[in-house]
Scaffold this motif. Sequence first.
Motif, PDB file in Angstrom:
ATOM      1  N   HIS A 180      11.092   1.360  -4.157  1.00  0.00           N
ATOM      2  CA  HIS A 180      10.436   0.732  -3.011  1.00  0.00           C
ATOM      3  C   HIS A 180      11.030   1.254  -1.714  1.00  0.00           C
ATOM      4  CE1 HIS A 180      14.022  -1.644  -3.822  1.00  0.00           C
ATOM      5  NE2 HIS A 180      13.970  -2.107  -2.588  1.00  0.00           N
ATOM      6  N   LEU A 181      10.269   1.103  -0.647  1.00  0.00           N
ATOM      7  CA  LEU A 181      10.684   1.591   0.663  1.00  0.00           C
ATOM      8  C   LEU A 181      11.659   0.603   1.286  1.00  0.00           C
ATOM      9  CD1 LEU A 181       9.943   3.960   2.643  1.00  0.00           C
ATOM     10  CD2 LEU A 181       8.516   2.268   3.825  1.00  0.00           C
ATOM     11  N   ILE A 182      12.809   1.118   1.763  1.00  0.00           N
ATOM     12  CA  ILE A 182      13.751   0.242   2.458  1.00  0.00           C
ATOM     13  C   ILE A 182      13.928   0.713   3.897  1.00  0.00           C
ATOM     14  CG2 ILE A 182      15.027  -0.564   0.440  1.00  0.00           C
ATOM     15  CD1 ILE A 182      17.157   1.583   1.127  1.00  0.00           C
ATOM     16  N   ALA A 240      14.049   4.895   3.779  1.00  0.00           N
ATOM     17  CA  ALA A 240      14.495   5.566   2.556  1.00  0.00           C
ATOM     18  C   ALA A 240      13.796   4.893   1.378  1.00  0.00           C
ATOM     19  CB  ALA A 240      16.001   5.464   2.393  1.00  0.00           C
ATOM     20  N   ILE A 241      13.798   5.574   0.235  1.00  0.00           N
ATOM     21  CA  ILE A 241      13.293   4.956  -0.985  1.00  0.00           C
ATOM     22  C   ILE A 241      14.503   4.503  -1.796  1.00  0.00           C
ATOM     23  CG2 ILE A 241      11.936   5.273  -3.094  1.00  0.00           C
ATOM     24  CD1 ILE A 241      10.156   5.708  -0.764  1.00  0.00           C
ATOM     25  N   ALA A 242      14.484   3.265  -2.261  1.00  0.00           N
ATOM     26  CA  ALA A 242      15.547   2.750  -3.123  1.00  0.00           C
ATOM     27  C   ALA A 242      14.944   2.373  -4.469  1.00  0.00           C
ATOM     28  CB  ALA A 242      16.193   1.526  -2.487  1.00  0.00           C
ATOM     29  N   ILE A 285       2.854   8.573  10.715  1.00  0.00           N
ATOM     30  CA  ILE A 285       2.563   9.593   9.712  1.00  0.00           C
ATOM     31  C   ILE A 285       2.050   9.028   8.390  1.00  0.00           C
ATOM     32  CG2 ILE A 285       4.852   9.704   8.624  1.00  0.00           C
ATOM     33  CD1 ILE A 285       4.494  12.817   8.809  1.00  0.00           C
ATOM     34  N   CYS A 286       2.210   7.752   8.160  1.00  0.00           N
ATOM     35  CA  CYS A 286       1.849   7.164   6.865  1.00  0.00           C
ATOM     36  C   CYS A 286       0.388   7.497   6.507  1.00  0.00           C
ATOM     37  CB  CYS A 286       2.047   5.652   6.899  1.00  0.00           C
ATOM     38  SG  CYS A 286       1.728   4.878   5.308  1.00  0.00           S
ATOM     39  N   PRO A 287       0.168   8.099   5.337  1.00  0.00           N
ATOM     40  CA  PRO A 287      -1.191   8.502   4.970  1.00  0.00           C
ATOM     41  C   PRO A 287      -2.048   7.314   4.521  1.00  0.00           C
ATOM     42  CG  PRO A 287       0.318   9.026   3.190  1.00  0.00           C
ATOM     43  CD  PRO A 287       1.166   8.496   4.321  1.00  0.00           C
ATOM     44  N   VAL A 288      -1.387   6.187   4.229  1.00  0.00           N
ATOM     45  CA  VAL A 288      -2.098   4.987   3.782  1.00  0.00           C
ATOM     46  C   VAL A 288      -1.832   3.856   4.782  1.00  0.00           C
ATOM     47  CG1 VAL A 288      -2.052   5.630   1.353  1.00  0.00           C
ATOM     48  CG2 VAL A 288      -0.138   4.361   2.310  1.00  0.00           C
ATOM     49  N   GLY A 289      -2.243   2.663   4.430  1.00  0.00           N
ATOM     50  CA  GLY A 289      -2.095   1.541   5.361  1.00  0.00           C
ATOM     51  C   GLY A 289      -0.799   0.781   5.179  1.00  0.00           C
ATOM     52  N   ALA A 290       0.312   1.491   4.886  1.00  0.00           N
ATOM     53  CA  ALA A 290       1.591   0.802   4.715  1.00  0.00           C
ATOM     54  C   ALA A 290       2.325   0.637   6.044  1.00  0.00           C
ATOM     55  CB  ALA A 290       2.475   1.552   3.709  1.00  0.00           C
ATOM     56  N   ILE A 291       2.293   1.662   6.894  1.00  0.00           N
ATOM     57  CA  ILE A 291       2.885   1.547   8.221  1.00  0.00           C
ATOM     58  C   ILE A 291       1.740   1.617   9.231  1.00  0.00           C
ATOM     59  CG2 ILE A 291       4.455   2.553   9.910  1.00  0.00           C
ATOM     60  CD1 ILE A 291       6.049   3.739   7.606  1.00  0.00           C
ATOM     61  N   LEU A 292       1.570   0.548   9.974  1.00  0.00           N
ATOM     62  CA  LEU A 292       0.443   0.457  10.912  1.00  0.00           C
ATOM     63  C   LEU A 292       0.954   0.075  12.297  1.00  0.00           C
ATOM     64  CD1 LEU A 292      -1.926  -1.656   8.620  1.00  0.00           C
ATOM     65  CD2 LEU A 292      -2.335   0.717   9.303  1.00  0.00           C
ATOM     66  N   ARG A 303       0.816  -1.222   0.000  1.00  0.00           N
ATOM     67  CA  ARG A 303       0.000   0.000   0.000  1.00  0.00           C
ATOM     68  C   ARG A 303       0.843   1.261   0.000  1.00  0.00           C
ATOM     69  NH1 ARG A 303      -2.401  -2.818   5.048  1.00  0.00           N
ATOM     70  NH2 ARG A 303      -3.682  -4.444   4.103  1.00  0.00           N
ATOM     71  N   CYS A 304       2.167   1.108  -0.052  1.00  0.00           N
ATOM     72  CA  CYS A 304       3.050   2.281  -0.002  1.00  0.00           C
ATOM     73  C   CYS A 304       2.928   3.082  -1.295  1.00  0.00           C
ATOM     74  CB  CYS A 304       4.486   1.823   0.209  1.00  0.00           C
ATOM     75  SG  CYS A 304       5.667   3.174   0.158  1.00  0.00           S
ATOM     76  N   ILE A 305       2.756   4.387  -1.167  1.00  0.00           N
ATOM     77  CA  ILE A 305       2.660   5.250  -2.347  1.00  0.00           C
ATOM     78  C   ILE A 305       3.926   6.089  -2.525  1.00  0.00           C
ATOM     79  CG2 ILE A 305       0.136   5.332  -2.381  1.00  0.00           C
ATOM     80  CD1 ILE A 305       0.332   8.081  -0.977  1.00  0.00           C
ATOM     81  N   LEU A 306       4.973   5.726  -1.804  1.00  0.00           N
ATOM     82  CA  LEU A 306       6.294   6.345  -1.960  1.00  0.00           C
ATOM     83  C   LEU A 306       6.268   7.852  -1.717  1.00  0.00           C
ATOM     84  CD1 LEU A 306       7.312   4.405  -5.196  1.00  0.00           C
ATOM     85  CD2 LEU A 306       7.946   3.832  -2.845  1.00  0.00           C
ATOM     86  N   CYS A 307       5.450   8.278  -0.759  1.00  0.00           N
ATOM     87  CA  CYS A 307       5.304   9.713  -0.500  1.00  0.00           C
ATOM     88  C   CYS A 307       6.471  10.253   0.312  1.00  0.00           C
ATOM     89  CB  CYS A 307       4.002   9.976   0.238  1.00  0.00           C
ATOM     90  SG  CYS A 307       3.992   9.335   1.916  1.00  0.00           S
ATOM     91  N   GLU A 308       7.251   9.376   0.951  1.00  0.00           N
ATOM     92  CA  GLU A 308       8.413   9.770   1.766  1.00  0.00           C
ATOM     93  C   GLU A 308       8.051  10.562   3.014  1.00  0.00           C
ATOM     94  OE1 GLU A 308      12.132  11.075   0.414  1.00  0.00           O
ATOM     95  OE2 GLU A 308      12.369   9.495  -1.082  1.00  0.00           O
ATOM     96  N   LEU A 309       6.805  10.535   3.437  1.00  0.00           N
ATOM     97  CA  LEU A 309       6.477  11.210   4.702  1.00  0.00           C
ATOM     98  C   LEU A 309       7.196  10.520   5.858  1.00  0.00           C
ATOM     99  CD1 LEU A 309       2.686  12.107   4.331  1.00  0.00           C
ATOM    100  CD2 LEU A 309       4.549  13.713   4.754  1.00  0.00           C
ATOM    101  N   CYS A 310       7.227   9.187   5.834  1.00  0.00           N
ATOM    102  CA  CYS A 310       7.920   8.463   6.916  1.00  0.00           C
ATOM    103  C   CYS A 310       9.415   8.731   6.865  1.00  0.00           C
ATOM    104  CB  CYS A 310       7.633   6.961   6.821  1.00  0.00           C
ATOM    105  SG  CYS A 310       8.159   6.205   5.270  1.00  0.00           S
ATOM    106  N   VAL A 311       9.956   8.834   5.649  1.00  0.00           N
ATOM    107  CA  VAL A 311      11.392   9.094   5.489  1.00  0.00           C
ATOM    108  C   VAL A 311      11.740  10.430   6.122  1.00  0.00           C
ATOM    109  CG1 VAL A 311      13.237   9.439   3.803  1.00  0.00           C
ATOM    110  CG2 VAL A 311      11.420   7.774   3.335  1.00  0.00           C
TER     111      VAL A 311
HETATM  112  S1  SF4 Z   1       5.370   3.826   3.992  1.00  0.00           S
HETATM  113 FE1  SF4 Z   1       3.703   5.310   4.025  1.00  0.00          FE
HETATM  114  S2  SF4 Z   1       4.691   7.240   4.665  1.00  0.00           S
HETATM  115 FE2  SF4 Z   1       6.314   5.867   3.997  1.00  0.00          FE
HETATM  116  S3  SF4 Z   1       6.638   6.342   1.821  1.00  0.00           S
HETATM  117 FE3  SF4 Z   1       5.203   4.642   1.913  1.00  0.00          FE
HETATM  118  S4  SF4 Z   1       3.192   5.593   1.869  1.00  0.00           S
HETATM  119 FE4  SF4 Z   1       4.658   7.210   2.401  1.00  0.00          FE
END
Ligand code: SF4
Lengths: 178, 313
Positions: free
Chosen positions: B204-206, B195-197, B228-235, B174-182
């Motif tokens: 993809h998120l590493i 980080a994004i690699a 901070i994840c806006p989607v359900g990638a980090i829960l 579900r990660c949209i690579l928004c880098e908010l978590c980064v």
């Molecule tokens: S895990 Fe969530 S906050 Fe981090 S890049 Fe992916 S979508 Fe964005």
Amino acid sequence: MSKIRIATTSLAGCFGCHMSFLDMDERLVALLEHVELNRSPLTDIKHCGPCDIGLVEGGLCNTDNVHVLREFRDNCKILIAVGACAINGGVPAMRNHFTLRECLEEAFLNGVGVENPQIPNDVELPLLLDKVRPLHELVHVDYYLPGCPPSADEFLSVLGDLLEGREPALPKKLLHYD
Amino acid sequence: MGEEANTITHNTIYIDGQPVTFEAGQTIMDAAFSAGVYIPHLCHRPGLTPHGSCKLCVVDIGSRGVSFHNSDRRVQTKFSVDIDGRSVSACTTPAVAGQQISNNTPALNEVRKTITQMLFIEGNHICPSCEKSGDCTLQAMAYHLGMLDGHFPQFFPRREVDASHPTVMLDRDRCILCELCVRASREVDGKNVFAIAGRGITAHLIVNSSSGKLVDSDLETNDMAAHICPVGAILIKEHGYEVPIGRRTFDLHQVGEIGLEKVILANGHGKYATPDDETRHARFPVPNPLPQAGEGANESLREFHVNVRHTDE
Ligand code: SF4
Ligand code: SF4
Ligand code: FES
């Protein structure tokens, strides 16, 4: 006024959308004064005649789904993808993470409590597709009714619009994917 | 007269014709935020360095109709000449006096819907099976834009799930690579956990740990990066269904409400929808499903409408 003819079917779905359709409850009585059902699990008519509207629940997981969807497209003037599975594969598409072989082995050979393990192989059984697919990847879809399932109010909204000869416009307050 | 016009427009931009004042150094997004004007966004969060990756905040800048431009071309800054009549991301573009910005237009919202559809089909967004459903900004954005379907063929990518951490779950589907978590990890938590690699479709998120697993990283439950994840990638584990579907943030609120993000962040994952808040219950509204029978509708249809409406009361 002749009645609007509607066909419905469930492909790789759970019949939840059909149950939700029936959630119109007594409003169905008023609806049925204007529509008649053709092929549908509710009528048990096996093949689709020429129809005004086709409501298709579920995505495509096997060859039978493909045939049924083509039959609907060929016979229905307006085809509506109903529910999350028809629109993006939904929960059945979660098997797309795995190969078909892995799925079959898990279900019929290695699964918990499996007796007489063997992968079903009868010629009567439709072959499974390698991935579960949404409807619009095979045929043109005219409208989409999201939700898991779409509420009875959503069905009424889109059917009401079509009965009045209007382009369906789902009110935003009814829009949800879960 | 000319001088007066200059002082008025000196720190003012115009968003859909509405004057919005800004302070030096602010972006268009910052200025809009302060003025309570909603520009759709997914990868932006006030307080974190703008990233400019999701492009939901696309706006059009033109300078037509600015009085001093017409009368005195020398007043135009170099910058506003360069971006004149172009589409830019509001979160990374500095506000420049006199900018005429189109934001909430049917054409831009259509573009935003297409971007949102691409975000959906590139990942595995099976909302009915997602813990974040109802609390998800991507989903709320799709509702806001009236997205009914994914339009494009589904990618169905295979992405790695990391359940190794005792309290935090990472589902890259579900990660949209928004880098908010980064950015939250780097700028607020001071940790650099994410980080994004990779590039393009392999991006993809590493996780920054010897094993690449979350359990071996510095991530802790109270880190901003975990929330901070806006989607359900980090829960956050074990809190997924504390608030039932139908009573979650975006069942009660619209994504365009200003200040909503602060509410979401302050209250933490899954705890921000007040279960008693019936007033704005959008999910199960008072049934009024059918529009009035319009012109051209025959009498029996009108009756049908009346019946339908009355049987539910
Ligand atoms: S895990 Fe969530 S906050 Fe981090 S890049 Fe992916 S979508 Fe964005
Ligand atoms: S992250 Fe959001 S859009 Fe994706 S499946 Fe979950 S609720 Fe749906
Ligand atoms: S919010 Fe500006 S690009 Fe994402």
